[in-house]
Design a protein around this motif. Structure first.
Motif, short mmCIF file in Angstrom:
data_model
loop_
_atom_site.label_atom_id
_atom_site.label_comp_id
_atom_site.label_asym_id
_atom_site.label_seq_id
_atom_site.Cartn_x
_atom_site.Cartn_y
_atom_site.Cartn_z
N ASN A 40 -0.54 5.93 0.05
CA ASN A 40 -1.44 6.02 1.20
C ASN A 40 -1.77 4.61 1.70
OD1 ASN A 40 -3.51 5.00 -0.48
ND2 ASN A 40 -4.04 7.06 -1.15
N SER A 100 0.83 -1.20 0.00
CA SER A 100 0.00 0.00 0.00
C SER A 100 0.86 1.25 0.00
CB SER A 100 -0.93 0.00 1.22
OG SER A 100 -1.91 1.01 1.10
N ILE A 134 1.09 10.60 -1.78
CA ILE A 134 1.13 11.69 -0.81
C ILE A 134 2.37 12.52 -1.11
CG2 ILE A 134 1.24 12.35 1.62
CD1 ILE A 134 -0.11 9.66 2.28
N ASN A 172 -4.72 2.94 1.32
CA ASN A 172 -5.92 2.39 0.71
C ASN A 172 -5.88 0.87 0.54
OD1 ASN A 172 -7.00 4.93 0.55
ND2 ASN A 172 -6.75 5.16 -1.66
#
Length: 204
Positions: A16, A3, A10, A18
Protein backbone atom coordinates in the motif's frame (compact mmCIF):
# COMPACT_ATOMS: atom_id res chain seq x y z
CA UNK A 1 8.54 2.21 -4.95
CA UNK A 2 9.64 1.22 -1.47
CA UNK A 3 6.09 1.63 -0.21
CA UNK A 4 4.67 -0.50 -3.03
CA UNK A 5 7.12 -3.28 -2.23
CA UNK A 6 7.32 -3.19 1.57
CA UNK A 7 4.33 -1.39 3.02
CA UNK A 8 1.31 -3.52 3.94
CA UNK A 9 -0.28 -5.96 1.52
CA UNK A 10 -3.12 -5.67 -0.98
CA UNK A 11 -4.35 -9.15 -1.96
CA UNK A 12 -0.79 -10.52 -2.02
CA UNK A 13 -0.07 -8.51 -5.19
CA UNK A 14 1.28 -5.13 -4.11
CA UNK A 15 1.97 -3.05 -1.03
CA UNK A 16 0.00 0.00 0.00
CA UNK A 17 1.04 3.65 0.21
CA UNK A 18 1.72 3.85 3.96
CA UNK A 19 5.40 4.66 3.31
CA UNK A 20 4.93 6.82 0.20
CA UNK A 21 7.67 9.48 -0.01
CA UNK A 22 9.32 7.53 2.86
CA UNK A 23 6.65 8.47 5.40
CA UNK A 24 7.54 6.80 8.68
CA UNK A 25 10.88 5.55 7.37
CA UNK A 26 13.35 6.93 9.88
CA UNK A 27 16.20 5.87 12.13
CA UNK A 28 14.00 3.66 14.32
CA UNK A 29 13.98 -0.10 13.81
CA UNK A 30 10.28 -0.20 12.90
CA UNK A 31 10.52 -1.67 9.39
CA UNK A 32 10.59 -5.19 7.98
CA UNK A 33 14.07 -5.74 9.48
CA UNK A 34 13.45 -5.37 13.19
CA UNK A 35 17.18 -5.25 14.04
CA UNK A 36 18.05 -2.39 11.65
CA UNK A 37 17.05 1.25 11.34
CA UNK A 38 14.18 1.44 8.89
CA UNK A 39 16.02 3.89 6.63
CA UNK A 40 19.02 1.53 6.41
CA UNK A 41 16.79 -1.34 5.26
CA UNK A 42 15.09 0.98 2.74
CA UNK A 43 18.45 2.11 1.31
CA UNK A 44 19.62 -1.52 1.05
CA UNK A 45 16.47 -2.40 -0.88
CA UNK A 46 16.93 0.68 -3.07
CA UNK A 47 20.28 -0.74 -4.19
CA UNK A 48 18.59 -3.99 -5.26
CA UNK A 49 16.10 -2.02 -7.35
CA UNK A 50 18.84 0.11 -8.91
CA UNK A 51 20.96 -2.94 -9.76
CA UNK A 52 18.01 -4.63 -11.43
CA UNK A 53 17.47 -1.62 -13.70
CA UNK A 54 21.21 -1.61 -14.45
CA UNK A 55 21.06 -5.27 -15.53
CA UNK A 56 18.45 -4.41 -18.14
CA UNK A 57 20.38 -1.40 -19.45
CA UNK A 58 22.83 -3.63 -21.31
CA UNK A 59 20.08 -4.47 -23.78
CA UNK A 60 19.35 -0.86 -24.72
CA UNK A 61 22.42 1.18 -23.78
CA UNK A 62 23.29 3.57 -26.62
CA UNK A 63 20.19 2.44 -28.53
CA UNK A 64 17.63 4.78 -27.00
CA UNK A 65 17.65 8.36 -25.78
CA UNK A 66 18.68 9.03 -22.20
CA UNK A 67 15.28 10.61 -21.46
CA UNK A 68 13.54 7.47 -22.74
CA UNK A 69 15.79 5.36 -20.53
CA UNK A 70 14.77 7.39 -17.48
CA UNK A 71 11.06 7.04 -18.28
CA UNK A 72 11.41 3.30 -18.95
CA UNK A 73 13.40 2.77 -15.74
CA UNK A 74 10.81 4.54 -13.59
CA UNK A 75 7.81 2.78 -15.15
CA UNK A 76 9.48 -0.63 -15.18
CA UNK A 77 10.51 -0.28 -11.54
CA UNK A 78 6.97 0.60 -10.47
CA UNK A 79 5.09 -1.93 -12.61
CA UNK A 80 7.55 -4.86 -12.78
CA UNK A 81 10.15 -4.75 -10.00
CA UNK A 82 8.06 -3.47 -7.09
CA UNK A 83 5.31 -6.11 -7.46
CA UNK A 84 7.89 -8.92 -7.68
CA UNK A 85 9.79 -7.58 -4.67
CA UNK A 86 6.51 -7.45 -2.76
CA UNK A 87 5.52 -10.98 -3.82
CA UNK A 88 8.69 -12.49 -2.34
CA UNK A 89 10.16 -10.06 0.23
CA UNK A 90 7.24 -7.83 1.17
CA UNK A 91 4.76 -10.44 2.40
CA UNK A 92 3.02 -11.08 -0.92
CA UNK A 93 1.57 -14.27 -2.37
CA UNK A 94 4.92 -16.03 -2.96
CA UNK A 95 6.09 -15.27 0.58
CA UNK A 96 2.84 -16.74 1.90
CA UNK A 97 3.56 -19.92 -0.08
CA UNK A 98 6.95 -20.15 1.65
CA UNK A 99 9.18 -18.86 -1.18
CA UNK A 100 12.68 -17.96 -0.05
CA UNK A 101 14.93 -15.57 -1.96
CA UNK A 102 17.95 -14.82 0.18
CA UNK A 103 19.68 -12.21 -1.97
CA UNK A 104 17.72 -11.55 -5.13
CA UNK A 105 18.20 -14.72 -7.16
CA UNK A 106 14.49 -14.75 -7.91
CA UNK A 107 13.40 -11.14 -7.56
CA UNK A 108 16.33 -9.42 -9.27
CA UNK A 109 16.99 -11.88 -12.06
CA UNK A 110 13.37 -12.77 -12.82
CA UNK A 111 12.41 -9.11 -12.83
CA UNK A 112 15.26 -8.11 -15.14
CA UNK A 113 14.50 -11.06 -17.43
CA UNK A 114 10.87 -9.91 -17.60
CA UNK A 115 12.07 -6.89 -19.58
CA UNK A 116 12.75 -9.27 -22.50
CA UNK A 117 15.85 -10.24 -24.50
CA UNK A 118 17.78 -8.21 -27.00
CA UNK A 119 16.37 -8.76 -30.48
CA UNK A 120 19.86 -9.47 -31.87
CA UNK A 121 20.78 -11.94 -29.11
CA UNK A 122 22.55 -14.93 -30.64
CA UNK A 123 22.63 -13.31 -34.10
CA UNK A 124 25.28 -10.65 -33.60
CA UNK A 125 28.68 -11.24 -31.98
CA UNK A 126 28.80 -9.27 -28.74
CA UNK A 127 32.51 -9.12 -28.08
CA UNK A 128 33.40 -6.27 -25.71
CA UNK A 129 35.35 -3.43 -27.28
CA UNK A 130 37.43 -2.83 -24.14
CA UNK A 131 38.46 -5.98 -22.32
CA UNK A 132 40.25 -4.23 -19.42
CA UNK A 133 37.09 -2.23 -18.67
CA UNK A 134 35.05 -5.44 -18.89
CA UNK A 135 37.35 -7.06 -16.34
CA UNK A 136 37.23 -3.96 -14.13
CA UNK A 137 33.42 -3.98 -14.26
CA UNK A 138 33.35 -7.68 -13.46
CA UNK A 139 35.64 -7.09 -10.49
CA UNK A 140 33.38 -4.32 -9.21
CA UNK A 141 30.39 -6.65 -9.51
CA UNK A 142 32.24 -9.37 -7.62
CA UNK A 143 33.08 -6.94 -4.81
CA UNK A 144 29.56 -5.48 -4.71
CA UNK A 145 27.97 -8.92 -4.70
CA UNK A 146 29.50 -9.57 -1.27
CA UNK A 147 27.46 -6.66 0.05
CA UNK A 148 24.24 -7.97 -1.44
CA UNK A 149 24.68 -11.58 -0.39
CA UNK A 150 26.27 -11.15 3.02
CA UNK A 151 24.18 -8.05 3.68
CA UNK A 152 20.99 -10.00 3.08
CA UNK A 153 21.55 -11.68 6.45
CA UNK A 154 20.69 -8.21 7.84
CA UNK A 155 23.24 -8.79 10.62
CA UNK A 156 26.95 -9.40 11.14
CA UNK A 157 26.55 -13.06 12.06
CA UNK A 158 27.35 -16.59 10.95
CA UNK A 159 24.75 -16.51 8.19
CA UNK A 160 26.41 -13.41 6.71
CA UNK A 161 29.79 -15.14 6.92
CA UNK A 162 28.43 -18.26 5.25
CA UNK A 163 26.90 -16.17 2.44
CA UNK A 164 30.16 -14.28 1.92
CA UNK A 165 32.32 -17.42 1.76
CA UNK A 166 29.82 -19.26 -0.45
CA UNK A 167 29.69 -16.28 -2.82
CA UNK A 168 33.47 -16.20 -3.11
CA UNK A 169 33.87 -19.95 -3.63
CA UNK A 170 31.02 -20.12 -6.16
CA UNK A 171 32.63 -17.31 -8.14
CA UNK A 172 36.03 -19.00 -8.09
CA UNK A 173 34.35 -22.25 -9.16
CA UNK A 174 32.58 -20.45 -11.99
CA UNK A 175 35.90 -19.09 -13.28
CA UNK A 176 37.61 -22.46 -13.02
CA UNK A 177 34.75 -24.34 -14.68
CA UNK A 178 34.36 -21.86 -17.54
CA UNK A 179 38.10 -21.84 -18.23
CA UNK A 180 38.26 -25.64 -18.34
CA UNK A 181 35.32 -25.82 -20.75
CA UNK A 182 36.82 -23.07 -22.91
CA UNK A 183 40.14 -24.90 -23.03
CA UNK A 184 38.48 -28.20 -23.94
CA UNK A 185 36.37 -26.61 -26.67
CA UNK A 186 38.72 -23.98 -28.15
CA UNK A 187 42.18 -25.07 -27.01
CA UNK A 188 42.73 -22.00 -24.81
CA UNK A 189 41.13 -20.18 -21.92
CA UNK A 190 40.47 -16.44 -22.13
CA UNK A 191 40.11 -13.58 -19.70
CA UNK A 192 36.67 -12.81 -21.16
CA UNK A 193 35.70 -16.39 -20.43
CA UNK A 194 37.06 -16.08 -16.90
CA UNK A 195 34.96 -13.03 -16.11
CA UNK A 196 31.92 -14.65 -17.75
CA UNK A 197 32.44 -17.67 -15.47
CA UNK A 198 32.79 -15.35 -12.49
CA UNK A 199 29.41 -13.79 -13.24
CA UNK A 200 27.82 -17.22 -13.69
CA UNK A 201 29.26 -18.24 -10.33
CA UNK A 202 28.01 -15.06 -8.68
CA UNK A 203 24.47 -15.62 -9.94
CA UNK A 204 24.42 -19.26 -8.88
Amino acid sequence: GYSLAFSGDISGIIGNLNHVFLTGVGAEANGPATNLPHNVFMAFQCMFAALTVALISGAYAERIRFSAMLVFSALWTIFAYCPMAHWVWGGGWMAKLGAVDFAGGAVVHMASAAAGPRTDLGKTPMIPNNLPMTLFGGGLLWFGWFGFNAGSALAANGLAGHALVTTHLATAGGIFGWMILEYLRFGKATTLGAISGALAGLVS
